[in-house]
Scaffold this active site. Structure first.
Site, short mmCIF file in Angstrom:
data_model
loop_
_atom_site.label_atom_id
_atom_site.label_comp_id
_atom_site.label_asym_id
_atom_site.label_seq_id
_atom_site.Cartn_x
_atom_site.Cartn_y
_atom_site.Cartn_z
N SER A 15 47.92 52.03 39.70
CA SER A 15 47.09 51.84 39.97
C SER A 15 47.12 50.04 40.47
O SER A 15 48.98 49.96 40.65
CB SER A 15 45.84 50.65 38.83
OG SER A 15 46.89 49.66 38.50
N LEU A 17 48.77 47.45 42.82
CA LEU A 17 50.02 47.50 44.48
C LEU A 17 51.53 47.93 43.19
O LEU A 17 51.91 48.08 44.21
CB LEU A 17 50.59 45.49 43.95
CG LEU A 17 49.49 44.69 43.52
CD1 LEU A 17 50.25 43.13 44.03
CD2 LEU A 17 48.82 44.81 45.68
N ASP A 36 52.93 53.27 32.72
CA ASP A 36 51.24 52.69 32.54
C ASP A 36 51.41 52.87 31.27
O ASP A 36 50.88 53.72 30.81
CB ASP A 36 50.66 52.85 33.53
CG ASP A 36 49.70 51.52 34.74
OD1 ASP A 36 48.76 51.71 33.28
OD2 ASP A 36 49.65 51.12 35.47
N ASP A 59 52.86 50.78 27.02
CA ASP A 59 53.04 49.45 26.73
C ASP A 59 54.26 48.62 26.96
O ASP A 59 55.01 48.73 26.01
CB ASP A 59 52.02 49.65 25.31
CG ASP A 59 52.08 48.34 25.09
OD1 ASP A 59 52.01 47.80 25.56
OD2 ASP A 59 51.61 47.62 23.69
N VAL A 60 54.05 47.72 28.23
CA VAL A 60 55.45 47.38 28.43
C VAL A 60 55.51 45.96 27.46
O VAL A 60 56.69 44.90 27.00
CB VAL A 60 55.50 46.06 29.33
CG1 VAL A 60 55.79 47.25 30.58
CG2 VAL A 60 54.12 45.52 30.01
N SER A 154 53.71 35.09 41.30
CA SER A 154 52.05 35.22 41.91
C SER A 154 52.17 34.06 42.37
O SER A 154 52.77 32.55 42.10
CB SER A 154 51.20 35.27 40.91
OG SER A 154 50.28 34.86 41.14
N TYR A 167 48.34 32.12 32.67
CA TYR A 167 49.12 33.31 33.76
C TYR A 167 50.45 32.45 34.67
O TYR A 167 51.18 32.96 34.98
CB TYR A 167 48.17 33.54 34.29
CG TYR A 167 47.87 34.05 35.14
CD1 TYR A 167 48.57 35.64 35.06
CD2 TYR A 167 48.27 34.07 37.00
CE1 TYR A 167 48.57 36.40 36.26
CE2 TYR A 167 48.82 35.22 37.65
CZ TYR A 167 48.45 35.94 38.03
OH TYR A 167 49.27 37.16 38.03
N LYS A 171 53.94 33.86 35.43
CA LYS A 171 54.77 33.71 36.55
C LYS A 171 55.52 33.15 36.93
O LYS A 171 56.45 33.24 37.75
CB LYS A 171 53.22 33.68 37.38
CG LYS A 171 52.44 35.37 37.22
CD LYS A 171 53.31 36.42 37.57
CE LYS A 171 52.23 37.46 37.04
NZ LYS A 171 52.90 38.79 37.36
N PHE A 200 45.47 39.98 46.79
CA PHE A 200 45.32 40.80 47.02
C PHE A 200 44.08 42.02 46.10
O PHE A 200 43.66 41.63 45.29
CB PHE A 200 47.04 41.37 46.48
CG PHE A 200 47.76 41.08 47.39
CD1 PHE A 200 48.77 42.75 48.40
CD2 PHE A 200 48.34 39.97 48.26
CE1 PHE A 200 49.74 42.08 49.52
CE2 PHE A 200 49.59 40.18 48.93
CZ PHE A 200 49.73 40.92 49.86
#
Length: 262
Positions: A15, A17, A36, A59-60, A154, A167, A171, A200
Site C-alpha cells: 500500500s 508509498l 506487508d 509483521d515487521v 519523515s 513518531y 523517524k 504524502f
C-alpha cells in the site's frame, strides 16, 4: 546500480508509498518481494504484477516473521537467479499522543513501543537479516557495488509536532542511523540512503481530518499539496541508480517545515 534483473525487498509494499515503489521498480525490470501485514492487498498486487513479484505476509515487529519472509525471498532468488539488490524499509505507523494528556496522565509505554517497534526496530531488524544475503553478491559495477538500503524517515524527524514524540523519536532514529549504516556497509559496496517525506498521499494521511490535512498543506511552500506516491517512488529509483547518494537523508517535502501545532 541497475534495477533490472535484481530483487528488491520492500516492507510496507502492499500500500501507499511502498506499493508505488514496488510498481515503479517492477516497471524497470526488477523482481519485487512485497512484505506487508495486509494479505488481501499484497496477494492482489503480486498477482497483478505477475511472475516477477512475490508477497509474504509479514509483521515487521516480529523477528520470526521477518526471518520467514527473508528466507522465503532467498529461496525465490535461488529459483530465479536474480540477486537481492536492495531493501526498501517502508513499513511504518503513526499513533499521535501527547507525552502527558489533559488529565495529567503520561503517554502509555504500550503506545510508544507500538510505534518504535514498527518504525525503528522493524526497520533495523529487516536490514540486519537481509544484509548477509547481499554481501555475497557479485559486484554490479567497476566500483564494486553490491546493493543499496533505502530507509524511510519523515519531516517529523526534524520538526515534529505536538503529539508526535514517539513518531518523531522513531523517524529521527532512522535518520540518524543512516551514516553509521553506510559506514558499516562501505567495505561491502552497499550504500544506505534515507528519504524523509512530508505530507504524502498514503493510508496514514487518509485517516487525517480535513482540518488537519488543510493545516499541513498550508505549511507547504510549493507545491501546496500532498506529495504523490509516484514522486516518492521516483526518488527511491534515483537513490538506487545514483551511486553517489550514500549516507545521507533526502528531504522530500516541498520546503515544508511543520508548525508546532495544527
Amino acid at each position: 546500480m541497475k534495477i533490472a534483473d535484481r530483487t528488491f525487498i520492500i516492507s510496507g509494499g502492499a500500500s501507499g508509498l511502498g506499493l508505488a515503489t514496488a510498481k515503479d521498480l517492477h516497471s524497470q525490470g526488477a523482481y519485487v518481494s512485497l512484505l506487508d501485514l495486509n494479505a488481501s492487498s499484497g496477494i492482489k498486487t503480486a498477482q497483478a504484477l505477475g511472475s516477477r513479484a512475490r508477497f509474504y505476509e509479514t509483521d515487521v515487529s516480529s523477528t520470526e516473521s521477518i526471518q520467514k519472509a527473508v528466507e522465503s525471498t532467498v529461496a525465490w532468488v535461488k529459483e530465479t537467479g536474480k540477486a537481492i539488490g536492495g531493501v526498501i524499509a517502508g513499513a511504518g505507523v503513526g499513533l499521535p499522543g501527547l507525552i502527558v494528556d489533559k488529565k495529567n496522565e503520561p503517554l502509555s509505554m504500550e503506545s510508544i513501543d507500538f510505534v518504535l517497534n514498527i518504525n525503528l526496530r522493524g526497520t533495523l531488524d529487516l536490514i540486519r537479516q537481509a544484509i548477509p544475503h547481499m554481501t555475497i553478491n557479485t559486484p554490479d559495477t567497476p566500483d564494486g557495488e553490491r546493493g543499496v538500503i533505502v530507509m524511510v524517515a519523515s519531516s517529523a524527524a526534524f520538526d515534529g509536532q505536538m503529539g508526535q514524540v514517539a513518531y518523531a523519536a522513531s523517524k529521527g532514529a532512522v535518520a540518524s542511523v543512516t551514516l553509521p549504516l553506510a559506514r558499516d556497509l562501505s567495505r561491502y559496496g552497499i550504500r544506505a540512503v534515507t528519504i524523509a517525506p512530508s505530507l504524502f498521499e498514503s493510508n496514514m494521511t487518509k485517516m487525517m481530518s480535513v482540518k488537519v490535512r488543510q493545516s499541513l498543506e498550508k505549511a507547504m511552500e510549493f507545491p501546496k499539496r500532498a506529495g504523490q506516491p509516484e514522486e516518492f517512488a521516483r526518488l527511491v529509483r534515483d537513490s538506487i541508480e545514483n551511486m553517489m547518494l550514500n549516507g545521507t537523508v533526502l528531504r522530500l517535502d516541498g520546503a515544508m517545515r511543520m508548525p508546532a501545532r495544527l
